[in-house]
Design a protein around this motif. Sequence first.
Motif, PDB file in Angstrom:
ATOM      1  N   GLU A  25     -27.736  53.028  18.597  1.00  0.00           N
ATOM      2  CA  GLU A  25     -28.061  51.738  18.546  1.00  0.00           C
ATOM      3  C   GLU A  25     -26.936  50.891  17.605  1.00  0.00           C
ATOM      4  N   LYS A  26     -26.795  49.740  17.809  1.00  0.00           N
ATOM      5  CA  LYS A  26     -25.766  48.935  17.021  1.00  0.00           C
ATOM      6  C   LYS A  26     -25.852  49.038  15.865  1.00  0.00           C
ATOM      7  N   SER A  27     -26.990  48.952  14.969  1.00  0.00           N
ATOM      8  CA  SER A  27     -27.527  48.983  13.583  1.00  0.00           C
ATOM      9  C   SER A  27     -27.065  50.207  13.021  1.00  0.00           C
ATOM     10  N   GLN A  28     -27.234  51.323  13.837  1.00  0.00           N
ATOM     11  CA  GLN A  28     -26.834  52.721  13.266  1.00  0.00           C
ATOM     12  C   GLN A  28     -25.092  52.761  13.516  1.00  0.00           C
ATOM     13  N   ARG A  29     -24.648  52.305  14.340  1.00  0.00           N
ATOM     14  CA  ARG A  29     -22.988  52.138  14.170  1.00  0.00           C
ATOM     15  C   ARG A  29     -22.486  51.467  13.121  1.00  0.00           C
ATOM     16  N   THR A  31     -24.331  50.806  10.130  1.00  0.00           N
ATOM     17  CA  THR A  31     -24.628  51.584   8.953  1.00  0.00           C
ATOM     18  C   THR A  31     -23.570  52.787   8.610  1.00  0.00           C
ATOM     19  N   LEU A  32     -23.139  53.455   9.733  1.00  0.00           N
ATOM     20  CA  LEU A  32     -21.912  54.650   9.429  1.00  0.00           C
ATOM     21  C   LEU A  32     -20.701  53.657   9.072  1.00  0.00           C
ATOM     22  N   ILE A  33     -20.557  52.501   9.547  1.00  0.00           N
ATOM     23  CA  ILE A  33     -19.498  51.702   9.116  1.00  0.00           C
ATOM     24  C   ILE A  33     -19.430  51.374   7.616  1.00  0.00           C
ATOM     25  N   GLY A  34     -20.778  51.035   7.369  1.00  0.00           N
ATOM     26  CA  GLY A  34     -21.221  50.649   5.887  1.00  0.00           C
ATOM     27  C   GLY A  34     -20.968  51.933   5.065  1.00  0.00           C
ATOM     28  N   LEU A  35     -21.207  52.967   5.487  1.00  0.00           N
ATOM     29  CA  LEU A  35     -21.063  54.141   4.513  1.00  0.00           C
ATOM     30  C   LEU A  35     -19.779  54.589   4.486  1.00  0.00           C
TER      31      LEU A  35
END
Length: 67
Positions: A25-29, A31-35
């Motif tokens: 999902e786009k939101s999971q991608r 989140t990874l970038i946010g981390l």
Amino acid sequence: MAKKQDKPVGGTVTVTQTGSPIRREKSQRATLIGLGLNKMHRTRELQDSPEVRGMIRKVRHMVSVAE
């Protein structure tokens, strides 16, 4: 009543990306970038906070965590 946390908050946590964001999902991608993770096997040392723990929980199937 507030839920008790298993781990103490305040130190640092090391997060390594172990799974690919392809077909996620786009939101999971996001989140990874946010981390600070966007490529396989990258590692980041982050402040241990409830916000970071929530982000890790969202993508727990794609990361490994070391205290």
